[in-house]
Scaffold this motif. Structure first.
Motif, PDB file in Angstrom:
ATOM      1  N   ILE A 285       0.869  -1.189   0.000  1.00  0.00           N
ATOM      2  CA  ILE A 285       0.000   0.000   0.000  1.00  0.00           C
ATOM      3  C   ILE A 285       0.902   1.234   0.000  1.00  0.00           C
ATOM      4  O   ILE A 285       1.747   1.390   0.879  1.00  0.00           O
ATOM      5  CB  ILE A 285      -0.931  -0.004   1.236  1.00  0.00           C
ATOM      6  N   THR A 286       0.739   2.084  -0.999  1.00  0.00           N
ATOM      7  CA  THR A 286       1.697   3.182  -1.176  1.00  0.00           C
ATOM      8  C   THR A 286       1.004   4.557  -1.161  1.00  0.00           C
ATOM      9  O   THR A 286      -0.184   4.665  -1.442  1.00  0.00           O
ATOM     10  CB  THR A 286       2.479   3.010  -2.498  1.00  0.00           C
ATOM     11  N   PRO A 287       1.765   5.606  -0.850  1.00  0.00           N
ATOM     12  CA  PRO A 287       1.225   6.967  -0.767  1.00  0.00           C
ATOM     13  C   PRO A 287       1.367   7.692  -2.104  1.00  0.00           C
ATOM     14  O   PRO A 287       1.933   7.154  -3.057  1.00  0.00           O
ATOM     15  CB  PRO A 287       2.130   7.601   0.285  1.00  0.00           C
TER      16      PRO A 287
ATOM     17  N   PHE B 133      -1.067  -5.056  -5.011  1.00  0.00           N
ATOM     18  CA  PHE B 133      -0.537  -3.688  -4.933  1.00  0.00           C
ATOM     19  C   PHE B 133      -1.670  -2.679  -5.024  1.00  0.00           C
ATOM     20  O   PHE B 133      -2.417  -2.665  -5.989  1.00  0.00           O
ATOM     21  CB  PHE B 133       0.470  -3.524  -6.090  1.00  0.00           C
ATOM     22  N   LYS B 134      -1.755  -1.823  -3.977  1.00  0.00           N
ATOM     23  CA  LYS B 134      -2.734  -0.733  -4.007  1.00  0.00           C
ATOM     24  C   LYS B 134      -2.033   0.618  -3.920  1.00  0.00           C
ATOM     25  O   LYS B 134      -1.541   1.014  -2.873  1.00  0.00           O
ATOM     26  CB  LYS B 134      -3.735  -0.838  -2.847  1.00  0.00           C
ATOM     27  N   PRO B 135      -1.966   1.334  -5.029  1.00  0.00           N
ATOM     28  CA  PRO B 135      -1.349   2.667  -5.000  1.00  0.00           C
ATOM     29  C   PRO B 135      -2.317   3.692  -4.417  1.00  0.00           C
ATOM     30  O   PRO B 135      -3.498   3.412  -4.240  1.00  0.00           O
ATOM     31  CB  PRO B 135      -1.106   2.954  -6.484  1.00  0.00           C
TER      32      PRO B 135
ATOM     33  N   GLY C 211       2.854   5.809   4.396  1.00  0.00           N
ATOM     34  CA  GLY C 211       1.774   6.798   4.429  1.00  0.00           C
ATOM     35  C   GLY C 211       1.741   7.489   5.769  1.00  0.00           C
ATOM     36  O   GLY C 211       2.787   7.650   6.419  1.00  0.00           O
ATOM     37  N   SER C 212       0.541   7.861   6.184  1.00  0.00           N
ATOM     38  CA  SER C 212       0.417   8.661   7.404  1.00  0.00           C
ATOM     39  C   SER C 212       0.602   7.806   8.657  1.00  0.00           C
ATOM     40  O   SER C 212       0.412   6.588   8.637  1.00  0.00           O
ATOM     41  CB  SER C 212      -0.964   9.313   7.431  1.00  0.00           C
ATOM     42  N   VAL C 213       0.906   8.488   9.753  1.00  0.00           N
ATOM     43  CA  VAL C 213       1.108   7.788  11.028  1.00  0.00           C
ATOM     44  C   VAL C 213      -0.183   7.103  11.470  1.00  0.00           C
ATOM     45  O   VAL C 213      -0.168   5.958  11.919  1.00  0.00           O
ATOM     46  CB  VAL C 213       1.568   8.776  12.130  1.00  0.00           C
TER      47      VAL C 213
HETATM   48  P1  ADP Z   1      -1.346  10.074   2.741  1.00  0.00           P
HETATM   49  O1  ADP Z   1      -2.542  10.052   1.833  1.00  0.00           O
HETATM   50  O2  ADP Z   1      -1.248  11.287   3.581  1.00  0.00           O
HETATM   51  O3  ADP Z   1      -0.065   9.671   2.074  1.00  0.00           O
HETATM   52  P2  ADP Z   1      -2.629   7.814   4.017  1.00  0.00           P
HETATM   53  O4  ADP Z   1      -2.129   7.019   5.175  1.00  0.00           O
HETATM   54  O5  ADP Z   1      -3.983   8.393   4.099  1.00  0.00           O
HETATM   55  O6  ADP Z   1      -1.527   8.923   3.821  1.00  0.00           O
HETATM   56  O7  ADP Z   1      -2.551   6.963   2.679  1.00  0.00           O
HETATM   57  C1  ADP Z   1      -1.471   6.133   2.323  1.00  0.00           C
HETATM   58  C2  ADP Z   1      -2.004   4.917   1.604  1.00  0.00           C
HETATM   59  O8  ADP Z   1      -2.803   4.162   2.526  1.00  0.00           O
HETATM   60  C3  ADP Z   1      -2.920   5.233   0.425  1.00  0.00           C
HETATM   61  O9  ADP Z   1      -2.737   4.256  -0.593  1.00  0.00           O
HETATM   62  C4  ADP Z   1      -4.285   5.134   1.044  1.00  0.00           C
HETATM   63  O10 ADP Z   1      -5.297   4.867   0.097  1.00  0.00           O
HETATM   64  C5  ADP Z   1      -4.099   3.969   1.996  1.00  0.00           C
HETATM   65  N1  ADP Z   1      -5.065   3.926   3.106  1.00  0.00           N
HETATM   66  C6  ADP Z   1      -5.698   4.957   3.697  1.00  0.00           C
HETATM   67  N2  ADP Z   1      -6.525   4.525   4.678  1.00  0.00           N
HETATM   68  C7  ADP Z   1      -6.422   3.179   4.707  1.00  0.00           C
HETATM   69  C8  ADP Z   1      -7.005   2.141   5.503  1.00  0.00           C
HETATM   70  N3  ADP Z   1      -7.881   2.408   6.461  1.00  0.00           N
HETATM   71  N4  ADP Z   1      -6.643   0.866   5.257  1.00  0.00           N
HETATM   72  C9  ADP Z   1      -5.734   0.576   4.304  1.00  0.00           C
HETATM   73  N5  ADP Z   1      -5.155   1.505   3.523  1.00  0.00           N
HETATM   74  C10 ADP Z   1      -5.476   2.784   3.702  1.00  0.00           C
END
Ligand code: ADP
Length: 478
Positions: A145-147, A171-173, A225-227
Protein backbone atom coordinates in the motif's frame (compact mmCIF):
# COMPACT_ATOMS: atom_id res chain seq x y z
CA UNK A 1 -15.97 4.47 -19.32
CA UNK A 2 -14.44 2.52 -22.18
CA UNK A 3 -11.05 4.22 -22.21
CA UNK A 4 -10.41 3.70 -18.51
CA UNK A 5 -7.16 2.19 -17.30
CA UNK A 6 -8.16 -1.01 -15.54
CA UNK A 7 -7.11 -3.02 -12.55
CA UNK A 8 -4.92 -6.06 -13.17
CA UNK A 9 -6.13 -9.22 -11.45
CA UNK A 10 -4.94 -12.77 -12.12
CA UNK A 11 -3.40 -11.75 -15.45
CA UNK A 12 -6.50 -9.95 -16.77
CA UNK A 13 -7.32 -6.25 -17.02
CA UNK A 14 -10.56 -5.80 -15.10
CA UNK A 15 -12.86 -2.75 -15.35
CA UNK A 16 -14.38 -0.89 -12.43
CA UNK A 17 -15.96 2.45 -11.58
CA UNK A 18 -13.72 5.04 -13.17
CA UNK A 19 -12.32 8.11 -11.47
CA UNK A 20 -10.63 11.09 -13.12
CA UNK A 21 -6.95 11.62 -12.38
CA UNK A 22 -6.52 15.41 -12.29
CA UNK A 23 -3.38 17.50 -12.80
CA UNK A 24 -2.79 19.71 -9.69
CA UNK A 25 -1.00 22.28 -11.89
CA UNK A 26 -4.03 22.68 -14.14
CA UNK A 27 -7.41 21.47 -12.91
CA UNK A 28 -8.83 21.43 -16.45
CA UNK A 29 -6.27 18.80 -17.48
CA UNK A 30 -7.47 15.23 -16.93
CA UNK A 31 -4.54 12.83 -16.97
CA UNK A 32 -6.84 9.86 -17.53
CA UNK A 33 -9.62 7.77 -16.05
CA UNK A 34 -8.60 4.94 -13.75
CA UNK A 35 -10.73 2.10 -12.44
CA UNK A 36 -11.41 1.92 -8.74
CA UNK A 37 -11.57 -1.62 -7.44
CA UNK A 38 -14.18 -2.75 -4.94
CA UNK A 39 -13.66 -5.09 -1.99
CA UNK A 40 -14.64 -8.17 -4.03
CA UNK A 41 -12.03 -7.36 -6.66
CA UNK A 42 -9.44 -6.92 -3.91
CA UNK A 43 -10.38 -10.42 -2.69
CA UNK A 44 -10.02 -11.76 -6.25
CA UNK A 45 -6.56 -10.18 -6.44
CA UNK A 46 -5.51 -11.76 -3.14
CA UNK A 47 -6.81 -15.16 -4.29
CA UNK A 48 -4.91 -14.84 -7.58
CA UNK A 49 -1.69 -13.95 -5.74
CA UNK A 50 -2.16 -16.90 -3.41
CA UNK A 51 -2.70 -19.29 -6.32
CA UNK A 52 0.38 -18.00 -8.14
CA UNK A 53 2.69 -18.25 -5.13
CA UNK A 54 3.76 -21.92 -5.22
CA UNK A 55 5.04 -21.74 -8.79
CA UNK A 56 6.58 -18.26 -8.54
CA UNK A 57 8.37 -18.96 -5.28
CA UNK A 58 10.01 -21.97 -6.97
CA UNK A 59 10.75 -20.16 -10.22
CA UNK A 60 14.26 -20.04 -11.64
CA UNK A 61 16.53 -17.23 -10.57
CA UNK A 62 17.32 -16.32 -14.17
CA UNK A 63 13.62 -15.88 -14.88
CA UNK A 64 13.23 -13.40 -12.03
CA UNK A 65 16.49 -11.68 -12.91
CA UNK A 66 15.48 -11.28 -16.56
CA UNK A 67 12.02 -9.90 -15.78
CA UNK A 68 13.35 -7.31 -13.34
CA UNK A 69 16.10 -6.37 -15.81
CA UNK A 70 13.64 -5.92 -18.65
CA UNK A 71 11.44 -3.76 -16.43
CA UNK A 72 14.44 -1.63 -15.44
CA UNK A 73 15.48 -1.18 -19.06
CA UNK A 74 12.01 -0.12 -20.18
CA UNK A 75 11.52 2.33 -17.28
CA UNK A 76 14.88 3.93 -18.06
CA UNK A 77 14.22 4.09 -21.80
CA UNK A 78 10.87 5.80 -21.10
CA UNK A 79 12.00 8.01 -18.23
CA UNK A 80 11.09 11.30 -19.96
CA UNK A 81 7.57 10.13 -20.78
CA UNK A 82 6.95 8.40 -17.44
CA UNK A 83 8.53 11.30 -15.54
CA UNK A 84 6.16 13.65 -17.33
CA UNK A 85 3.16 11.49 -16.43
CA UNK A 86 4.33 11.46 -12.81
CA UNK A 87 4.76 15.24 -12.67
CA UNK A 88 1.43 15.74 -14.38
CA UNK A 89 -0.48 13.64 -11.87
CA UNK A 90 1.45 14.51 -8.67
CA UNK A 91 2.78 18.01 -9.27
CA UNK A 92 6.48 17.66 -8.60
CA UNK A 93 8.68 19.34 -11.21
CA UNK A 94 9.60 17.61 -14.43
CA UNK A 95 13.23 17.28 -13.32
CA UNK A 96 12.05 15.65 -10.09
CA UNK A 97 9.59 13.41 -11.94
CA UNK A 98 12.23 12.22 -14.41
CA UNK A 99 14.78 11.78 -11.63
CA UNK A 100 12.34 9.70 -9.60
CA UNK A 101 11.57 7.55 -12.62
CA UNK A 102 15.28 6.93 -13.26
CA UNK A 103 15.61 5.94 -9.63
CA UNK A 104 12.80 3.40 -10.02
CA UNK A 105 14.77 1.88 -12.91
CA UNK A 106 17.90 1.71 -10.73
CA UNK A 107 15.96 -0.05 -8.00
CA UNK A 108 14.73 -2.73 -10.41
CA UNK A 109 18.28 -3.08 -11.73
CA UNK A 110 19.62 -3.53 -8.19
CA UNK A 111 17.08 -6.22 -7.32
CA UNK A 112 17.57 -7.95 -10.68
CA UNK A 113 21.11 -8.47 -9.41
CA UNK A 114 19.97 -9.47 -5.93
CA UNK A 115 17.84 -12.26 -7.44
CA UNK A 116 21.14 -13.94 -8.34
CA UNK A 117 22.84 -13.25 -5.04
CA UNK A 118 20.61 -14.90 -2.47
CA UNK A 119 22.91 -16.74 -0.11
CA UNK A 120 22.57 -18.62 3.14
CA UNK A 121 24.86 -20.11 5.72
CA UNK A 122 26.13 -23.57 6.37
CA UNK A 123 26.82 -24.00 10.04
CA UNK A 124 28.35 -26.85 12.01
CA UNK A 125 25.84 -28.48 14.33
CA UNK A 126 26.54 -28.99 18.01
CA UNK A 127 25.72 -32.63 17.28
CA UNK A 128 28.41 -34.63 15.47
CA UNK A 129 27.26 -35.90 12.09
CA UNK A 130 24.55 -33.26 11.71
CA UNK A 131 24.71 -30.33 9.27
CA UNK A 132 22.77 -27.09 9.59
CA UNK A 133 21.74 -24.80 6.74
CA UNK A 134 20.21 -21.38 7.24
CA UNK A 135 18.36 -20.17 4.14
CA UNK A 136 15.89 -17.48 3.18
CA UNK A 137 12.58 -18.18 1.46
CA UNK A 138 9.77 -16.04 0.09
CA UNK A 139 7.14 -15.04 2.66
CA UNK A 140 4.02 -15.53 0.49
CA UNK A 141 1.46 -12.96 -0.63
CA UNK A 142 2.72 -9.44 0.06
CA UNK A 143 0.22 -6.58 0.33
CA UNK A 144 1.74 -3.29 -0.85
CA UNK A 145 0.00 0.00 0.00
CA UNK A 146 1.70 3.18 -1.18
CA UNK A 147 1.22 6.97 -0.77
CA UNK A 148 0.94 9.69 -3.41
CA UNK A 149 4.20 11.59 -2.84
CA UNK A 150 6.55 9.21 -4.69
CA UNK A 151 4.20 7.64 -7.25
CA UNK A 152 6.85 5.43 -8.90
CA UNK A 153 9.85 5.18 -6.55
CA UNK A 154 8.00 3.88 -3.50
CA UNK A 155 6.08 1.24 -5.51
CA UNK A 156 9.43 0.28 -7.10
CA UNK A 157 11.26 -0.12 -3.81
CA UNK A 158 8.50 -2.41 -2.52
CA UNK A 159 7.63 -4.32 -5.71
CA UNK A 160 11.22 -5.04 -6.79
CA UNK A 161 12.34 -6.87 -3.63
CA UNK A 162 8.96 -8.58 -3.21
CA UNK A 163 9.20 -10.10 -6.69
CA UNK A 164 12.97 -10.66 -6.55
CA UNK A 165 12.70 -13.00 -3.57
CA UNK A 166 9.75 -14.98 -5.00
CA UNK A 167 6.73 -13.40 -3.35
CA UNK A 168 3.48 -12.64 -5.11
CA UNK A 169 1.88 -9.24 -4.74
CA UNK A 170 -1.35 -7.34 -4.31
CA UNK A 171 -0.54 -3.69 -4.93
CA UNK A 172 -2.73 -0.73 -4.01
CA UNK A 173 -1.35 2.67 -5.00
CA UNK A 174 -2.67 5.96 -3.63
CA UNK A 175 -5.92 7.07 -5.18
CA UNK A 176 -4.44 10.44 -6.25
CA UNK A 177 -1.69 8.95 -8.43
CA UNK A 178 -2.83 5.78 -10.19
CA UNK A 179 -1.10 6.68 -13.47
CA UNK A 180 2.49 5.89 -12.52
CA UNK A 181 1.41 2.72 -10.72
CA UNK A 182 -0.59 1.53 -13.71
CA UNK A 183 2.34 2.18 -16.07
CA UNK A 184 4.68 0.27 -13.78
CA UNK A 185 2.39 -2.75 -13.59
CA UNK A 186 1.92 -2.69 -17.36
CA UNK A 187 5.71 -2.74 -17.80
CA UNK A 188 6.20 -5.57 -15.31
CA UNK A 189 3.52 -7.78 -16.79
CA UNK A 190 4.90 -7.30 -20.32
CA UNK A 191 8.36 -8.05 -18.94
CA UNK A 192 7.06 -11.58 -18.42
CA UNK A 193 5.54 -12.03 -14.97
CA UNK A 194 3.27 -15.09 -14.88
CA UNK A 195 -0.45 -14.46 -14.30
CA UNK A 196 -1.36 -13.71 -10.71
CA UNK A 197 2.18 -12.89 -9.54
CA UNK A 198 1.46 -9.16 -9.57
CA UNK A 199 -2.03 -7.77 -9.09
CA UNK A 200 -3.01 -4.11 -9.21
CA UNK A 201 -6.07 -2.88 -7.35
CA UNK A 202 -6.47 0.88 -7.49
CA UNK A 203 -8.94 2.85 -5.39
CA UNK A 204 -9.81 4.04 -1.91
CA UNK A 205 -7.78 3.12 1.14
CA UNK A 206 -10.93 2.56 3.18
CA UNK A 207 -12.20 -0.01 0.64
CA UNK A 208 -9.31 -1.64 -1.20
CA UNK A 209 -6.58 -0.96 1.37
CA UNK A 210 -8.76 -2.19 4.17
CA UNK A 211 -9.67 -5.39 2.29
CA UNK A 212 -5.95 -6.13 1.89
CA UNK A 213 -5.17 -5.27 5.50
CA UNK A 214 -7.94 -7.50 6.86
CA UNK A 215 -7.17 -10.56 4.75
CA UNK A 216 -5.68 -13.63 6.41
CA UNK A 217 -4.34 -14.63 3.01
CA UNK A 218 -1.96 -11.67 2.95
CA UNK A 219 1.21 -12.97 4.60
CA UNK A 220 3.11 -9.69 4.85
CA UNK A 221 1.96 -6.08 4.63
CA UNK A 222 4.18 -3.15 3.65
CA UNK A 223 2.83 0.38 3.86
CA UNK A 224 4.06 3.93 3.44
CA UNK A 225 1.77 6.80 4.43
CA UNK A 226 0.42 8.66 7.40
CA UNK A 227 1.11 7.79 11.03
CA UNK A 228 -2.55 7.22 11.84
CA UNK A 229 -3.14 4.76 8.99
CA UNK A 230 0.21 3.05 9.62
CA UNK A 231 -0.60 2.58 13.28
CA UNK A 232 -4.00 1.09 12.42
CA UNK A 233 -2.49 -1.29 9.86
CA UNK A 234 0.27 -2.36 12.27
CA UNK A 235 -2.40 -3.28 14.87
CA UNK A 236 -4.43 -5.10 12.24
CA UNK A 237 -1.33 -7.06 11.26
CA UNK A 238 -0.48 -7.87 14.87
CA UNK A 239 -3.96 -9.30 15.37
CA UNK A 240 -3.37 -11.63 12.44
CA UNK A 241 0.22 -12.28 13.64
CA UNK A 242 1.47 -11.26 10.25
CA UNK A 243 4.72 -9.62 9.27
CA UNK A 244 4.38 -5.88 8.72
CA UNK A 245 6.49 -2.91 7.75
CA UNK A 246 5.22 0.65 8.17
CA UNK A 247 6.97 3.79 6.91
CA UNK A 248 5.23 6.85 8.29
CA UNK A 249 5.95 10.46 9.02
CA UNK A 250 8.82 12.66 10.01
CA UNK A 251 9.50 16.00 11.67
CA UNK A 252 13.09 16.05 10.60
CA UNK A 253 15.57 18.41 12.25
CA UNK A 254 18.31 20.20 10.38
CA UNK A 255 20.91 21.82 12.61
CA UNK A 256 22.89 24.85 11.42
CA UNK A 257 25.96 25.54 13.53
CA UNK A 258 27.80 28.85 13.65
CA UNK A 259 30.81 27.25 11.95
CA UNK A 260 28.72 26.08 8.96
CA UNK A 261 29.40 27.20 5.42
CA UNK A 262 26.39 29.51 5.06
CA UNK A 263 25.82 28.69 1.37
CA UNK A 264 25.86 24.96 2.09
CA UNK A 265 23.42 25.42 4.97
CA UNK A 266 21.00 27.53 2.90
CA UNK A 267 21.20 25.08 -0.01
CA UNK A 268 20.51 22.11 2.25
CA UNK A 269 17.48 23.74 3.84
CA UNK A 270 16.01 25.21 0.63
CA UNK A 271 16.34 21.78 -0.96
CA UNK A 272 15.36 19.68 2.03
CA UNK A 273 12.42 21.76 3.20
CA UNK A 274 10.82 22.99 -0.01
CA UNK A 275 11.70 20.86 -3.03
CA UNK A 276 9.03 18.35 -4.01
CA UNK A 277 6.80 21.05 -2.45
CA UNK A 278 7.87 19.84 1.00
CA UNK A 279 5.84 16.68 0.46
CA UNK A 280 8.47 14.20 1.61
CA UNK A 281 8.59 12.25 4.83
CA UNK A 282 12.30 13.14 4.92
CA UNK A 283 11.69 16.89 4.49
CA UNK A 284 13.59 19.23 6.84
CA UNK A 285 10.86 20.88 8.84
CA UNK A 286 12.61 21.94 12.06
CA UNK A 287 15.61 24.15 11.32
CA UNK A 288 17.63 24.45 14.52
CA UNK A 289 20.06 27.35 14.28
CA UNK A 290 22.88 28.40 16.59
CA UNK A 291 22.40 31.91 17.92
CA UNK A 292 25.62 33.34 16.45
CA UNK A 293 24.55 32.63 12.85
CA UNK A 294 20.77 32.79 13.29
CA UNK A 295 19.89 36.21 11.88
CA UNK A 296 22.29 35.91 8.97
CA UNK A 297 20.95 32.46 8.12
CA UNK A 298 17.27 33.46 8.30
CA UNK A 299 17.92 36.48 6.08
CA UNK A 300 19.80 34.40 3.50
CA UNK A 301 17.17 31.64 3.48
CA UNK A 302 14.33 34.13 3.19
CA UNK A 303 16.05 35.69 0.19
CA UNK A 304 16.46 32.26 -1.38
CA UNK A 305 12.77 31.47 -0.83
CA UNK A 306 11.69 34.71 -2.45
CA UNK A 307 13.71 33.74 -5.54
CA UNK A 308 12.14 30.25 -5.88
CA UNK A 309 9.92 29.89 -8.94
CA UNK A 310 6.59 28.34 -8.01
CA UNK A 311 4.44 27.20 -10.89
CA UNK A 312 3.24 24.55 -13.30
CA UNK A 313 5.17 21.34 -12.68
CA UNK A 314 5.70 20.82 -16.42
CA UNK A 315 7.19 24.28 -17.00
CA UNK A 316 10.99 24.04 -17.30
CA UNK A 317 11.46 27.19 -15.17
CA UNK A 318 9.54 25.83 -12.20
CA UNK A 319 11.47 24.91 -9.05
CA UNK A 320 8.48 24.28 -6.78
CA UNK A 321 5.40 22.60 -8.21
CA UNK A 322 1.87 22.82 -6.81
CA UNK A 323 0.61 21.18 -3.64
CA UNK A 324 -0.97 17.84 -4.50
CA UNK A 325 -4.63 18.71 -3.87
CA UNK A 326 -7.04 21.09 -2.19
CA UNK A 327 -7.20 19.07 1.03
CA UNK A 328 -3.43 19.21 1.49
CA UNK A 329 -3.29 22.90 0.59
CA UNK A 330 -6.05 23.72 3.08
CA UNK A 331 -4.12 21.78 5.72
CA UNK A 332 -0.94 23.75 4.96
CA UNK A 333 -2.89 27.00 5.28
CA UNK A 334 -4.38 25.85 8.55
CA UNK A 335 -0.86 25.29 9.91
CA UNK A 336 0.11 28.82 8.82
CA UNK A 337 -2.78 30.10 10.93
CA UNK A 338 -1.83 27.82 13.82
CA UNK A 339 1.79 29.02 13.72
CA UNK A 340 0.77 32.67 13.80
CA UNK A 341 -1.69 32.02 16.62
CA UNK A 342 1.06 30.27 18.58
CA UNK A 343 3.25 33.37 18.32
CA UNK A 344 5.72 32.25 15.66
CA UNK A 345 6.89 34.93 13.21
CA UNK A 346 6.01 34.27 9.58
CA UNK A 347 9.13 35.53 7.80
CA UNK A 348 7.89 34.81 4.28
CA UNK A 349 5.41 32.80 2.27
CA UNK A 350 2.38 30.64 2.96
CA UNK A 351 0.01 32.47 0.62
CA UNK A 352 -1.77 30.93 -2.36
CA UNK A 353 -0.38 32.08 -5.67
CA UNK A 354 -2.34 32.80 -8.84
CA UNK A 355 -0.89 31.31 -12.01
CA UNK A 356 -2.19 31.22 -15.61
CA UNK A 357 -3.84 27.88 -14.89
CA UNK A 358 -5.98 27.04 -11.89
CA UNK A 359 -3.95 24.85 -9.53
CA UNK A 360 -2.83 24.47 -5.92
CA UNK A 361 0.10 26.90 -5.84
CA UNK A 362 1.54 28.09 -2.54
CA UNK A 363 4.66 30.10 -1.73
CA UNK A 364 7.04 28.17 0.53
CA UNK A 365 6.72 29.43 4.09
CA UNK A 366 9.33 30.08 6.75
CA UNK A 367 8.52 30.64 10.42
CA UNK A 368 11.10 32.05 12.84
CA UNK A 369 11.00 32.61 16.62
CA UNK A 370 9.55 29.14 17.05
CA UNK A 371 9.82 26.97 20.11
CA UNK A 372 10.00 23.22 19.87
CA UNK A 373 6.75 22.76 21.79
CA UNK A 374 4.63 24.60 19.21
CA UNK A 375 2.33 22.44 17.11
CA UNK A 376 4.08 23.65 13.95
CA UNK A 377 7.30 22.19 15.38
CA UNK A 378 5.77 18.91 16.55
CA UNK A 379 3.20 17.84 13.94
CA UNK A 380 4.03 16.75 10.42
CA UNK A 381 2.63 19.37 8.03
CA UNK A 382 3.64 17.63 4.78
CA UNK A 383 3.87 20.86 2.85
CA UNK A 384 6.40 23.61 2.04
CA UNK A 385 6.47 25.00 5.57
CA UNK A 386 9.60 25.12 7.77
CA UNK A 387 10.11 26.36 11.31
CA UNK A 388 13.30 27.93 12.66
CA UNK A 389 14.23 27.36 16.30
CA UNK A 390 17.08 29.41 17.82
CA UNK A 391 19.46 27.61 20.19
CA UNK A 392 22.51 28.69 22.22
CA UNK A 393 24.99 26.01 21.19
CA UNK A 394 25.54 22.52 19.79
CA UNK A 395 24.40 20.66 22.91
CA UNK A 396 21.12 22.55 22.94
CA UNK A 397 20.72 21.87 19.20
CA UNK A 398 21.13 18.13 19.70
CA UNK A 399 18.59 18.14 22.54
CA UNK A 400 16.01 19.96 20.41
CA UNK A 401 16.76 17.74 17.40
CA UNK A 402 15.98 14.63 19.44
CA UNK A 403 12.96 16.10 21.25
CA UNK A 404 10.34 14.80 18.82
CA UNK A 405 7.96 11.88 18.38
CA UNK A 406 9.63 11.06 15.08
CA UNK A 407 13.06 9.76 14.06
CA UNK A 408 13.39 9.37 10.30
CA UNK A 409 16.16 11.68 9.09
CA UNK A 410 18.33 14.30 10.81
CA UNK A 411 20.86 16.68 9.28
CA UNK A 412 23.57 19.08 10.32
CA UNK A 413 25.57 21.81 8.56
CA UNK A 414 28.96 22.22 10.19
CA UNK A 415 32.66 22.32 9.37
CA UNK A 416 33.52 20.79 12.73
CA UNK A 417 34.58 17.16 12.58
CA UNK A 418 33.91 16.90 16.30
CA UNK A 419 30.29 18.04 16.03
CA UNK A 420 29.63 16.09 12.83
CA UNK A 421 30.92 12.93 14.47
CA UNK A 422 28.95 13.50 17.64
CA UNK A 423 25.76 14.22 15.67
CA UNK A 424 26.10 11.08 13.58
CA UNK A 425 26.42 9.07 16.75
CA UNK A 426 23.76 10.76 18.89
CA UNK A 427 21.00 11.93 16.54
CA UNK A 428 18.01 9.67 17.24
CA UNK A 429 17.13 9.01 13.63
CA UNK A 430 17.36 6.19 11.13
CA UNK A 431 19.31 8.36 8.69
CA UNK A 432 21.79 11.17 9.40
CA UNK A 433 23.12 13.70 6.91
CA UNK A 434 26.19 15.89 7.30
CA UNK A 435 26.27 18.93 5.01
CA UNK A 436 23.54 17.31 2.92
CA UNK A 437 19.75 17.80 2.91
CA UNK A 438 17.68 15.47 5.11
CA UNK A 439 15.84 14.35 1.97
CA UNK A 440 17.46 12.63 -0.99
CA UNK A 441 18.77 9.15 -0.27
CA UNK A 442 20.61 6.47 -2.23
CA UNK A 443 18.63 3.49 -3.51
CA UNK A 444 21.00 0.70 -2.45
CA UNK A 445 21.30 1.29 1.30
CA UNK A 446 18.79 0.98 4.15
CA UNK A 447 15.94 3.46 4.41
CA UNK A 448 13.85 3.86 7.54
CA UNK A 449 13.58 5.48 10.91
CA UNK A 450 12.91 5.19 14.62
CA UNK A 451 10.09 6.07 17.02
CA UNK A 452 6.79 6.92 15.28
CA UNK A 453 8.48 7.18 11.87
CA UNK A 454 8.88 3.50 11.14
CA UNK A 455 7.81 0.11 12.36
CA UNK A 456 9.38 -3.16 11.25
CA UNK A 457 12.51 -3.90 9.24
CA UNK A 458 14.29 -1.37 7.03
CA UNK A 459 13.50 -0.95 3.34
CA UNK A 460 15.86 -0.87 0.34
CA UNK A 461 19.25 -2.31 -0.43
CA UNK A 462 20.19 -5.72 0.92
CA UNK A 463 18.33 -4.98 4.18
CA UNK A 464 15.08 -5.39 2.24
CA UNK A 465 15.57 -9.16 2.47
CA UNK A 466 14.73 -8.95 6.16
CA UNK A 467 11.10 -8.16 5.38
CA UNK A 468 10.59 -9.91 2.05
CA UNK A 469 12.03 -13.27 3.10
CA UNK A 470 11.62 -15.61 6.01
CA UNK A 471 14.48 -17.62 7.47
CA UNK A 472 14.58 -21.41 7.53
CA UNK A 473 17.00 -23.51 9.57
CA UNK A 474 17.37 -27.03 8.15
CA UNK A 475 19.14 -29.90 9.96
CA UNK A 476 20.47 -32.97 8.13
CA UNK A 477 21.92 -36.13 9.56
CA UNK A 478 24.09 -37.81 6.99
P1 ADP B 1 -1.35 10.07 2.74
O1 ADP B 1 -2.54 10.05 1.83
O2 ADP B 1 -1.25 11.29 3.58
O3 ADP B 1 -0.06 9.67 2.07
P2 ADP B 1 -2.63 7.81 4.02
O4 ADP B 1 -2.13 7.02 5.18
O5 ADP B 1 -3.98 8.39 4.10
O6 ADP B 1 -1.53 8.92 3.82
O7 ADP B 1 -2.55 6.96 2.68
C1 ADP B 1 -1.47 6.13 2.32
C2 ADP B 1 -2.00 4.92 1.60
O8 ADP B 1 -2.80 4.16 2.53
C3 ADP B 1 -2.92 5.23 0.43
O9 ADP B 1 -2.74 4.26 -0.59
C4 ADP B 1 -4.29 5.13 1.04
O10 ADP B 1 -5.30 4.87 0.10
C5 ADP B 1 -4.10 3.97 2.00
N1 ADP B 1 -5.06 3.93 3.11
C6 ADP B 1 -5.70 4.96 3.70
N2 ADP B 1 -6.52 4.53 4.68
C7 ADP B 1 -6.42 3.18 4.71
C8 ADP B 1 -7.00 2.14 5.50
N3 ADP B 1 -7.88 2.41 6.46
N4 ADP B 1 -6.64 0.87 5.26
C9 ADP B 1 -5.73 0.58 4.30
N5 ADP B 1 -5.15 1.50 3.52
C10 ADP B 1 -5.48 2.78 3.70
Amino acid sequence: MSDQKRNFIGGAWVAGDAAANINPSDLTDIVGHYARADAAQAQDAIAAAKAAFPAWSRSGLMERHAILRRASDEILARKEELGRLLSREEGKTLAEGIGETARAAQIFDFFAGEALRLTGETVASVRPGVGVEVTREAVGVVGIITPWNFPIAIPAWKLAPALCYGNTVVFKPADLVPGSAWALVDILQRAGLPDGVLNLVMGHGSVVGQAIAESRDVDALTFTGSVSTGATLAMESAKLMRKSQMEMGGKNPFVVLADADLDVAVDCVAQGAFYSTGQRCTASSRIIVEDAIHDQFVAALSERISALTVGDALDAETQIGPVVDETQLAQNEEYIRIGEAEGARLVIGGERLARPTEGFFQRPALFADCTNDMRIAREEIFGPVATVIRVADYDAALDVANDTDFGLSAGIATTSLKHATDFKRNAEAGMVMVNLPTAGVDFHVPFGGRKASSFGPREQGRYAAEFYTTVKTAYTSA
